[in-house]
Scaffold this active site. Structure first.
Site, PDB file in Angstrom:
ATOM      1  N   SER A 123       0.842  -1.211   0.000  1.00  0.00           N
ATOM      2  CA  SER A 123       0.000   0.000   0.000  1.00  0.00           C
ATOM      3  C   SER A 123       0.873   1.256   0.000  1.00  0.00           C
ATOM      4  O   SER A 123       1.719   1.380  -0.890  1.00  0.00           O
ATOM      5  CB  SER A 123      -0.958  -0.058   1.178  1.00  0.00           C
ATOM      6  OG  SER A 123      -2.090   0.721   0.962  1.00  0.00           O
ATOM      7  N   ASP A 240      -9.905  -4.511  -5.014  1.00  0.00           N
ATOM      8  CA  ASP A 240      -9.276  -3.563  -4.080  1.00  0.00           C
ATOM      9  C   ASP A 240      -9.971  -2.202  -4.187  1.00  0.00           C
ATOM     10  O   ASP A 240      -9.977  -1.589  -5.261  1.00  0.00           O
ATOM     11  CB  ASP A 240      -7.784  -3.427  -4.428  1.00  0.00           C
ATOM     12  CG  ASP A 240      -7.010  -2.650  -3.379  1.00  0.00           C
ATOM     13  OD1 ASP A 240      -5.793  -2.879  -3.254  1.00  0.00           O
ATOM     14  OD2 ASP A 240      -7.618  -1.813  -2.659  1.00  0.00           O
ATOM     15  N   HIS A 270      -7.813  -5.455  -0.413  1.00  0.00           N
ATOM     16  CA  HIS A 270      -6.574  -4.668  -0.384  1.00  0.00           C
ATOM     17  C   HIS A 270      -5.382  -5.385   0.248  1.00  0.00           C
ATOM     18  O   HIS A 270      -4.324  -5.536  -0.366  1.00  0.00           O
ATOM     19  CB  HIS A 270      -6.842  -3.339   0.341  1.00  0.00           C
ATOM     20  CG  HIS A 270      -5.690  -2.401   0.337  1.00  0.00           C
ATOM     21  ND1 HIS A 270      -5.047  -1.994  -0.821  1.00  0.00           N
ATOM     22  CD2 HIS A 270      -5.011  -1.807   1.363  1.00  0.00           C
ATOM     23  CE1 HIS A 270      -4.072  -1.165  -0.513  1.00  0.00           C
ATOM     24  NE2 HIS A 270      -4.026  -1.033   0.799  1.00  0.00           N
TER      25      HIS A 270
END
Ligand code: XOV
Length: 304
Positions: A123, A240, A270
């Site tokens: 991320s 996601d 995610h």
């Protein structure tokens, strides 16, 4: 050395840093560190970069797997995260995350000068990993990116919202926007519950100023991607809702690297490494296999 008689610096949780593994960054902030050291001679170094609002503790299972493969894994909580000092989930310049990562990587390379170095980033940690590797394009044997922040989610970052964020950043930068919706992290409810219950995670609203730094990082990556030549593995779920998969597809399609791989997890949320058990297992297998395949043969092996 601290001033004699000065009170010991303590983590946000009140623990003296003298009792915690840590580094002190260029701004004098203490960053909590974790190390997973194999019993024997390590074959490679692996730096793990966590994402926004979390910390490096939840990467223990991944790090243990890499340690079992004789890899020396290390990580720290970024400024303003977990057990490190700094204003919670805020940063005056995204470059600080990259500078601190390079400081920690250089420290570990000085202790193990002959080992190849990998980065694993998730991320926002993926954005940190990409920009760190871009600063040292020849230094890394490979970069593994799990649902990296490469492009903003066009639904959440509409042109109007981006305009408003830039406007508000000038007027009230400390204003908070929404917080990270944990329900989109994983399809495994136990993982979502663990995230929500983890007091080392930041559960507050995202400051406009922090959002601006993320947007600036996205713009930097857009400029850098056409010159990315280092090896990388991209893992991204196509469901996601926090970091759009189009960013990973764009990076894979537009980087000139000749050693790049993207694996899409259909229905994946995610945090793939914490998604349904079969997905998390696959992610661990993919990244451990890819890393070990990218460890250069040592001269002794080449001699055989
Ligand atoms: O397991 C995990 N994963 C985590 C938490 O726990 C998710 C979190 C993480 O790093 N991101 C998810 C949110 C996203 C928001 O992005 C923005 C928001 C406002 C804005 F103006 C511009 C941008 Cl780009 C950044 C990246 C790490």
């Amino acid at each position: 050395m601290p001033e004699p008689g000065a009170a010991p610096r303590r983590s946000p949780q009140g623990v003296p840093y003298s009792d915690l593994p840590h580094i002190v960054n260029a701004d004098g902030l203490h960053l909590f560190c974790r190390y997973w050291e194999p019993a024997g001679q390590p074959r490679a170094l692996v730096f793990i970069a966590h994402g926004a609002g979390e910390h490096c503790g939840p990467y223990d299972e991944m790090a243990q797997k890499l340690k079992e493969l004789s890899l020396l894994v290390f990580a720290h909580d970024h400024v303003g995260h977990g057990q490190s000092e700094g204003d919670r989930m805020n940063i005056k310049d995204f470059q600080i995350y990259i500078r601190d990562s390079l400081q920690h990587i250089d420290l570990m390379k000085s202790r193990h000068p002959d080992l190849p170095v990998f980065i694993v980033g998730h991320s926002m940690g993926g954005a940190i990993s990409i920009l760190t590797a871009c600063e040292r394009p020849g230094d890394f044997a490979g970069v593994v990116l799990i649902a990296p922040l490469v492009q903003m989610n066009p639904e959440s970052a509409t042109p109007f919202k981006v305009f408003m964020a830039k406007l508000l950043n000038h007027m009230v930068p400390s204003l908070t926007m929404g917080s990270i919706e944990s329900k989109w992290l994983s399809r495994d409810k136990r993982q979502v519950e663990a995230y929500d219950a983890d007091e080392l995670n930041y559960h507050g609203g995202m400051r406009v100023s922090f959002g601006m730094q993320l947007m600036a990082a996205v713009e930097r990556m857009e400029r850098e991607i056409p010159s990315i030549s280092w090896p990388f593995l991209l893992l991204h779920g196509d469901a996601d809702k926090l970091c759009d998969i189009r960013g990973s597809r764009m990076m894979h399609d537009n980087s000139p690297s000749t050693d790049k791989k993207i694996k899409i997890y259909e229905g994946g949320y995610h945090a793939l490494h914490h998604d349904l058990p079969e997905v998390a297992e696959s992610v661990l297998k993919e990244l451990t296999t890819w890393i070990t395949e990218h460890i250069p043969a040592t001269t002794s092996q080449e001699a055989q």
